[in-house]
Design a protein around this motif. Structure first.
Motif, short mmCIF file in Angstrom:
data_model
loop_
_atom_site.label_atom_id
_atom_site.label_comp_id
_atom_site.label_asym_id
_atom_site.label_seq_id
_atom_site.Cartn_x
_atom_site.Cartn_y
_atom_site.Cartn_z
N GLU A 163 0.83 -1.21 0.00
CA GLU A 163 0.00 0.00 0.00
C GLU A 163 0.87 1.27 0.00
N VAL A 164 1.92 1.27 0.81
CA VAL A 164 2.82 2.43 0.86
C VAL A 164 3.53 2.60 -0.49
N SER A 165 3.96 1.48 -1.07
CA SER A 165 4.63 1.52 -2.38
C SER A 165 3.72 2.12 -3.44
N ASP A 166 2.46 1.68 -3.46
CA ASP A 166 1.50 2.19 -4.44
C ASP A 166 1.29 3.69 -4.27
N LEU A 167 1.16 4.13 -3.01
CA LEU A 167 0.94 5.56 -2.74
C LEU A 167 2.13 6.39 -3.19
N LEU A 168 3.34 5.88 -2.97
CA LEU A 168 4.55 6.59 -3.40
C LEU A 168 4.59 6.72 -4.92
N GLN A 169 4.26 5.64 -5.60
CA GLN A 169 4.31 5.66 -7.07
C GLN A 169 3.23 6.57 -7.64
N GLN A 170 2.07 6.58 -7.00
CA GLN A 170 0.99 7.48 -7.45
C GLN A 170 1.40 8.95 -7.30
N ALA A 171 2.25 9.24 -6.29
CA ALA A 171 2.71 10.62 -6.07
C ALA A 171 3.86 11.00 -7.01
N GLY A 172 4.34 10.03 -7.80
CA GLY A 172 5.38 10.32 -8.79
C GLY A 172 6.76 9.79 -8.44
N PHE A 173 6.90 9.15 -7.26
CA PHE A 173 8.21 8.66 -6.85
C PHE A 173 8.61 7.39 -7.61
N LYS A 174 9.92 7.22 -7.79
CA LYS A 174 10.46 6.07 -8.53
C LYS A 174 11.60 5.44 -7.72
N ASN A 175 12.09 4.31 -8.23
CA ASN A 175 13.29 3.65 -7.69
C ASN A 175 13.18 3.37 -6.19
N LEU A 176 12.17 2.61 -5.83
CA LEU A 176 11.95 2.28 -4.42
C LEU A 176 12.96 1.24 -3.95
N SER A 177 13.49 1.45 -2.73
CA SER A 177 14.33 0.43 -2.10
C SER A 177 13.91 0.31 -0.63
N PHE A 178 14.16 -0.86 -0.05
CA PHE A 178 13.61 -1.18 1.27
C PHE A 178 14.66 -1.76 2.20
N CYS A 179 14.47 -1.49 3.50
CA CYS A 179 15.18 -2.26 4.52
C CYS A 179 14.22 -2.48 5.68
N GLN A 180 14.59 -3.41 6.56
CA GLN A 180 13.69 -3.81 7.65
C GLN A 180 14.49 -4.12 8.91
N THR A 181 13.80 -3.97 10.05
CA THR A 181 14.39 -4.34 11.33
C THR A 181 13.26 -4.68 12.31
N VAL A 182 13.62 -4.90 13.56
CA VAL A 182 12.70 -5.36 14.62
C VAL A 182 12.10 -6.70 14.18
N PHE A 183 12.92 -7.73 14.31
CA PHE A 183 12.54 -9.06 13.85
C PHE A 183 11.86 -9.90 14.92
N GLN A 184 11.88 -9.41 16.16
CA GLN A 184 11.22 -10.16 17.24
C GLN A 184 10.29 -9.24 18.00
N ASP A 185 9.57 -9.81 18.92
CA ASP A 185 8.66 -9.04 19.76
C ASP A 185 9.45 -7.95 20.49
N THR A 186 8.86 -6.77 20.61
CA THR A 186 9.57 -5.65 21.23
C THR A 186 10.03 -5.97 22.65
N ALA A 187 9.30 -6.84 23.34
CA ALA A 187 9.67 -7.16 24.72
C ALA A 187 10.84 -8.14 24.80
N GLU A 188 11.12 -8.82 23.70
CA GLU A 188 12.15 -9.86 23.71
C GLU A 188 13.52 -9.37 23.26
N GLY A 189 13.59 -8.17 22.69
CA GLY A 189 14.85 -7.69 22.14
C GLY A 189 15.95 -7.60 23.19
N GLU A 190 17.08 -8.21 22.91
CA GLU A 190 18.19 -8.18 23.86
C GLU A 190 19.40 -7.43 23.30
N GLN A 191 19.32 -7.04 22.05
CA GLN A 191 20.42 -6.28 21.47
C GLN A 191 19.89 -5.45 20.30
#
Length: 215
Positions: A163-191
């Motif tokens: 949905e975010v990608s579609d909205l960006l492209q509708q606004a005229g943006f190009k060349n989308l790239s992605f990264c991600q984090t927070v792979f576990q429950d927020t309460a479990e993070g140890e580092q």
């Protein structure tokens, strides 16, 4: 953003700000992911700068924020804050090299209009960086499920990466790239978790998109 959405931030700014200390490892993981997608140089602005928790450590000197009490905390962190709305930016065309939005789109009344405004104020060749909780992720689903109990997220609308990608492209943006984090429950993070490219595993996704120089 309407007054109903701004009110909790106006009233509970210190409580909102305290979350970053109480969840420091998650916050630092998110900060790392955002930092990895920012350009190395140029003039930027954070839209929805909040209390300045991202702008200040990232060296972004200017922010836009509709909540007065949040803006005053950001100013204490050395940010110059302009009060205003993402859907109607009080800046000239082609003013910035980059625009940052962190967990802001879920609170906007008109995401399309806000992205069009961001596109307008970016210089050709500039980029937008949007960080958000993926609606389809474990934490996104948890927030959606509990949103009526949460003072901040009660009025929020969560979005998927598509949905975010579609909205960006509708606004005229190009060349989308992605990264991600927070792979576990927020309460479990140890580092602090290192960001990984792409999306689909991490709950916190950062997308970067460009205003290309070609018409």
């Amino acid at each position: 953003m309407n007054m109903k959405k701004i009110a909790p931030f106006e009233k509970h700014a210190k409580e909102y700000d305290a979350w970053f200390d109480e969840n420091e490892l998650v916050y630092l993981s998110e900060l790392e992911a955002v930092k990895s997608m920012l350009p190395d140089s140029g003039t930027g602005i954070e839209i929805g700068v909040g209390t300045g928790r991202f702008a200040a450590p990232l060296g972004i000197k200017l922010g836009l924020e509709p909540s007065k009490s949040m803006a005053s905390l950001a100013r204490k962190r050395g940010i110059e804050v302009v009060e205003g709305m993402a859907e109607s930016l009080p800046f000239e065309d082609s003013s910035f090299d980059f625009v940052l939005m962190v967990t802001v789109i879920c609170f906007l009344d008109d995401v399309g209009k806000a992205l069009s405004e961001a596109y307008r104020v970016l210089k050709p060749g500039g980029c937008i960086i949007i960080a958000f909780i993926d609606k389809n992720s474990p934490i996104g689903k948890m927030y959606e499920h509990r949103k009526n109990e949460d003072v901040f997220y009660k009025e929020a609308t969560f979005y998927s990466v598509d949905e975010v990608s579609d909205l960006l492209q509708q606004a005229g943006f190009k060349n989308l790239s992605f990264c991600q984090t927070v792979f576990q429950d927020t309460a479990e993070g140890e580092q602090v978790e290192k960001p990984e490219p792409g999306y689909g595993k991490g709950s916190f996704v950062v997308v970067r998109a460009e205003k290309t120089t070609q018409a």
